[in-house]
Design a protein around this motif. Sequence first.
Motif, PDB file in Angstrom:
ATOM      1  N   GLY A   1       0.802  -1.301   0.005  1.00 25.58           N
ATOM      2  CA  GLY A   1      -0.103  -0.053   0.030  1.00 25.58           C
ATOM      3  C   GLY A   1       0.865   1.224   0.065  1.00 25.58           C
ATOM      4  N   LYS A   2       2.114   1.204  -0.274  1.00 28.78           N
ATOM      5  CA  LYS A   2       2.998   2.154  -0.168  1.00 28.78           C
ATOM      6  C   LYS A   2       2.503   3.278  -1.244  1.00 28.78           C
ATOM      7  CE  LYS A   2       7.454   0.684  -0.709  1.00 28.78           C
ATOM      8  NZ  LYS A   2       8.646   0.405  -0.616  1.00 28.78           N
ATOM      9  N   ASP A   3       2.370   2.964  -2.329  1.00 32.63           N
ATOM     10  CA  ASP A   3       2.154   3.881  -3.580  1.00 32.63           C
ATOM     11  C   ASP A   3       1.115   4.861  -3.281  1.00 32.63           C
ATOM     12  OD1 ASP A   3       4.292   2.668  -4.713  1.00 32.63           O
ATOM     13  OD2 ASP A   3       3.257   1.388  -6.142  1.00 32.63           O
ATOM     14  N   ALA A   4      -0.156   4.393  -2.933  1.00 28.21           N
ATOM     15  CA  ALA A   4      -1.372   5.041  -2.743  1.00 28.21           C
ATOM     16  C   ALA A   4      -0.898   5.945  -1.441  1.00 28.21           C
ATOM     17  CB  ALA A   4      -2.569   4.003  -2.548  1.00 28.21           C
ATOM     18  N   ALA A   5      -0.408   5.494  -0.368  1.00 33.62           N
ATOM     19  CA  ALA A   5      -0.225   6.250   0.770  1.00 33.62           C
ATOM     20  C   ALA A   5       0.522   7.494   0.388  1.00 33.62           C
ATOM     21  CB  ALA A   5       0.481   5.394   1.627  1.00 33.62           C
ATOM     22  N   ALA A   6       1.593   7.132  -0.717  1.00 34.18           N
ATOM     23  CA  ALA A   6       2.487   8.302  -1.098  1.00 34.18           C
ATOM     24  C   ALA A   6       2.033   9.297  -2.068  1.00 34.18           C
ATOM     25  CB  ALA A   6       3.979   7.602  -1.444  1.00 34.18           C
ATOM     26  N   GLY A   7       1.058   8.914  -2.640  1.00 33.65           N
ATOM     27  CA  GLY A   7       0.502   9.804  -3.673  1.00 33.65           C
ATOM     28  C   GLY A   7       1.019   9.385  -4.963  1.00 33.65           C
ATOM     29  N   LYS A   8       1.500   8.320  -5.481  1.00 26.92           N
ATOM     30  CA  LYS A   8       2.221   8.087  -6.403  1.00 26.92           C
ATOM     31  C   LYS A   8       1.136   7.715  -7.665  1.00 26.92           C
ATOM     32  CE  LYS A   8       6.900   6.855  -4.869  1.00 26.92           C
ATOM     33  NZ  LYS A   8       7.921   5.681  -4.804  1.00 26.92           N
ATOM     34  N   PRO A   9       1.357   8.090  -8.626  1.00 22.80           N
ATOM     35  CA  PRO A   9       0.646   7.803 -10.072  1.00 22.80           C
ATOM     36  C   PRO A   9       1.191   6.222 -10.245  1.00 22.80           C
ATOM     37  CG  PRO A   9       1.965   9.220 -10.801  1.00 22.80           C
ATOM     38  CD  PRO A   9       2.486   9.396  -9.285  1.00 22.80           C
ATOM     39  N   THR A  10       0.222   5.446 -10.517  1.00 21.68           N
ATOM     40  CA  THR A  10       0.367   3.871 -10.805  1.00 21.68           C
ATOM     41  C   THR A  10      -0.603   3.397 -11.684  1.00 21.68           C
ATOM     42  OG1 THR A  10      -1.177   2.973  -9.442  1.00 21.68           O
ATOM     43  CG2 THR A  10       0.747   3.727  -8.158  1.00 21.68           C
ATOM     44  N   PHE A  11      -0.217   2.262 -12.194  1.00 19.59           N
ATOM     45  CA  PHE A  11      -1.417   1.605 -13.325  1.00 19.59           C
ATOM     46  C   PHE A  11      -2.576   1.530 -12.856  1.00 19.59           C
ATOM     47  CE2 PHE A  11       2.941   0.797 -15.369  1.00 19.59           C
ATOM     48  CZ  PHE A  11       2.424   1.578 -16.883  1.00 19.59           C
ATOM     49  N   VAL A  12      -2.465   1.173 -11.458  1.00 20.92           N
ATOM     50  CA  VAL A  12      -4.111   1.033 -10.927  1.00 20.92           C
ATOM     51  C   VAL A  12      -4.853   2.260 -10.855  1.00 20.92           C
ATOM     52  CG1 VAL A  12      -5.160   0.272  -8.596  1.00 20.92           C
ATOM     53  CG2 VAL A  12      -3.451  -1.070  -9.542  1.00 20.92           C
ATOM     54  N   SER A  13      -4.080   3.416 -10.393  1.00 16.41           N
ATOM     55  CA  SER A  13      -4.663   4.535 -10.674  1.00 16.41           C
ATOM     56  C   SER A  13      -5.389   5.131 -11.838  1.00 16.41           C
ATOM     57  CB  SER A  13      -3.990   5.791  -9.564  1.00 16.41           C
ATOM     58  OG  SER A  13      -2.788   6.068 -10.437  1.00 16.41           O
ATOM     59  N   LEU A  14      -4.339   4.887 -12.676  1.00 13.29           N
ATOM     60  CA  LEU A  14      -4.655   5.248 -14.069  1.00 13.29           C
ATOM     61  C   LEU A  14      -5.794   4.153 -14.535  1.00 13.29           C
ATOM     62  CD1 LEU A  14      -3.510   7.144 -16.188  1.00 13.29           C
ATOM     63  CD2 LEU A  14      -2.380   5.214 -17.058  1.00 13.29           C
ATOM     64  N   LEU A  15      -5.679   2.978 -14.575  1.00  9.22           N
ATOM     65  CA  LEU A  15      -6.489   1.942 -15.285  1.00  9.22           C
ATOM     66  C   LEU A  15      -7.659   1.259 -14.452  1.00  9.22           C
ATOM     67  CD1 LEU A  15      -3.681   0.405 -17.567  1.00  9.22           C
ATOM     68  CD2 LEU A  15      -5.095   2.309 -18.096  1.00  9.22           C
ATOM     69  N   GLY A  16      -7.254   1.505 -13.060  1.00  7.33           N
ATOM     70  CA  GLY A  16      -8.185   0.751 -12.369  1.00  7.33           C
ATOM     71  C   GLY A  16      -7.599  -0.822 -12.204  1.00  7.33           C
ATOM     72  N   CYS A  17      -7.992  -1.544 -11.265  1.00  9.11           N
ATOM     73  CA  CYS A  17      -7.293  -2.768 -10.991  1.00  9.11           C
ATOM     74  C   CYS A  17      -7.376  -3.835 -11.963  1.00  9.11           C
ATOM     75  CB  CYS A  17      -7.959  -3.546  -9.504  1.00  9.11           C
ATOM     76  SG  CYS A  17      -6.735  -3.481  -8.135  1.00  9.11           S
ATOM     77  N   GLU A  18      -8.809  -3.931 -12.392  1.00 10.97           N
ATOM     78  CA  GLU A  18      -9.188  -4.676 -13.477  1.00 10.97           C
ATOM     79  C   GLU A  18      -8.472  -4.495 -14.755  1.00 10.97           C
ATOM     80  OE1 GLU A  18     -13.396  -6.447 -15.135  1.00 10.97           O
ATOM     81  OE2 GLU A  18     -13.309  -5.780 -12.943  1.00 10.97           O
ATOM     82  N   GLY A  19      -8.581  -3.130 -14.965  1.00 11.43           N
ATOM     83  CA  GLY A  19      -7.838  -2.526 -16.436  1.00 11.43           C
ATOM     84  C   GLY A  19      -6.395  -3.005 -16.239  1.00 11.43           C
ATOM     85  N   ALA A  20      -5.729  -2.779 -14.980  1.00  7.60           N
ATOM     86  CA  ALA A  20      -4.389  -3.020 -15.001  1.00  7.60           C
ATOM     87  C   ALA A  20      -4.163  -4.360 -15.371  1.00  7.60           C
ATOM     88  CB  ALA A  20      -3.950  -2.487 -13.772  1.00  7.60           C
ATOM     89  N   CYS A  21      -4.790  -5.403 -14.551  1.00 10.95           N
ATOM     90  CA  CYS A  21      -4.688  -6.809 -14.661  1.00 10.95           C
ATOM     91  C   CYS A  21      -4.863  -7.327 -16.125  1.00 10.95           C
ATOM     92  CB  CYS A  21      -5.812  -7.654 -13.904  1.00 10.95           C
ATOM     93  SG  CYS A  21      -5.416  -7.676 -12.208  1.00 10.95           S
ATOM     94  N   GLY A  22      -5.989  -6.747 -16.898  1.00 12.10           N
ATOM     95  CA  GLY A  22      -6.079  -6.795 -18.476  1.00 12.10           C
ATOM     96  C   GLY A  22      -4.888  -6.238 -19.224  1.00 12.10           C
TER      97      GLY A  22
END
Lengths: 304, 304
Positions: free
Chosen positions: A248-269
């Motif tokens: 959970g470090k990335d969200a806590a640090a306010g870092k942009p991630t593929f999850v924040s960009l695409l959502g969990c399902e989108g990132a998995c796809g």
Amino acid sequence: MTFVAAPEQAAWVARVLQRLEAWLERRLPQQAPAQLHEPMRYAVLDGGKRLRPLLVWAAWEAVGGASDADEEAPVWSVAGAVELIHAYSLVHDDLPCMDNDVLRRGKPTVHVRFGQAQALLAGDALQALAFEWLSSPSWAQRDPARALRLVHELAQAAGWRGMAGGQAIDLAVVGCTLDQNALEDMHRRKTGALLRASVRMGALAAGASGAQLAVLDAYAQALGLAFQVVDDVLDATADTATLGKTAGKDAAAGKPTFVSLLGCEGACGYAEALLEQALAALKRLDADTAQLQALARWVVRRGR
Amino acid sequence: MTFVAAPEQAAWVARVLQRLEAWLERRLPQQAPAQLHEPMRYAVLDGGKRLRPLLVWAAWEAVGGASDADEEAPVWSVAGAVELIHAYSLVHDDLPCMDNDVLRRGKPTVHVRFGQAQALLAGDALQALAFEWLSSPSWAQRDPARALRLVHELAQAAGWRGMAGGQAIDLAVVGCTLDQNALEDMHRRKTGALLRASVRMGALAAGASGAQLAVLDAYAQALGLAFQVVDDVLDATADTATLGKTAGKDAAAGKPTFVSLLGCEGACGYAEALLEQALAALKRLDADTAQLQALARWVVRRGR
């Protein structure tokens, strides 16, 4: 999280890892000054999934490198060197002025165990040792042009164009929104460059042709990006015990991630699509690529 | 404190430095990510006495390297690479977890200007860039065995046996008393290894014979130790404005020094004896060693 392979790959992985750990154990410094070799050994030994050395080995074998190469063969120096660069980057990345992390590979981080100054120096010395191993006269003098190319590949992957550059961008974008191109550029440098170099260097050490290298490069680029996409998914969904590092470090640090960009399902796809790209590239190689395929599948499906 | 040469050497020094600054200016990265190249350039450009590149050049010329070598000649990559290793070591050494210094070369230190994380990464990237320059295909492919040997020399000098090892010992001995052997061992690693490598690599780049290298190595070892003895004297006697860095640090930190061991006068006498050793070694070389002699005299008599 250690590598869990399909049964037909498990024996190969176990054999490479067993020999790798013994090789690292012997080659890492044990002489004075102990103030330095203790944190160096702690940072490298007894931990980590060793993905980069496994990629080196799989690429080496795919282009005809001997599967029973003795410990003087270039593949060992290459596998060791990429792991040293990876290990040093984690030591520095965990420092209080960077990610300030206390847990890595399920153990206290190097600066927690040995102090910040010692962690800084151990990281610096691990980077130098990587280049010492790659230029080690015992094998490098037999084919200095090849050894020199390996040095150049690793220096570029580790430096401002690659890993260090990606980390500098990563620091700068905390709290920012990035579009997919910018996010991918950052990760191509930060994580992708060294994963790509691992594949390229394993192949180059075995004398890959330009055509073979191009195919493996396409595989490695897709794999490198997939690795980071899945890392972002795991950071958002797995727990600390499973990861062996703080979740959970990335969200806590306010870092942009593929999850924040695409959502969990989108990132998995997206990760699955990148896996298909990597596997498609391998089909263009007239060789046994079973281990490279297995590693790509593991990268995308680990933690599931 | 910049290099002040006797009149007959001043023109040589000015010419090398002018070309070196221009070479570094062109070769240091200027592309994205700016978060990294700005502190990298700040750490290297516009400052420092450039002793190590001058030693590279003087050794190169002493064994027959062309004094008008174009910018693709190996001497430039070697001179640049040793200066990058030196610059990165200063950036990391100044960090709060190490010496916590705010002034270097008369300017704010890199972490004061850019932040600690950026300073850490810039140092890491400078080390990688040193090995990138040494393995740069433009000249290295013409004589890869020689280039590879240069990589190996630099990696050993920078790593656990050399500079990083010496710094680790330095951290550990604060508040301790060391005998002369232990103090010299520390400095042979911490400062001596890179000065020695500068001389050796300049000579190797020009194709030095084993006999030439042995003589230059004796010169470089005496010079490297003399440098540190004089550094200790200056730290104890000169002021911050003269040094361009904080004076009196060693005593304040309780570090063992040649001054604490031998007294100021004893340390100065020891430096003069080391200078004589260095000059005596050069007499065994059948070559024009005027620049190497002048550099050794400057190392011992700077600040007086």
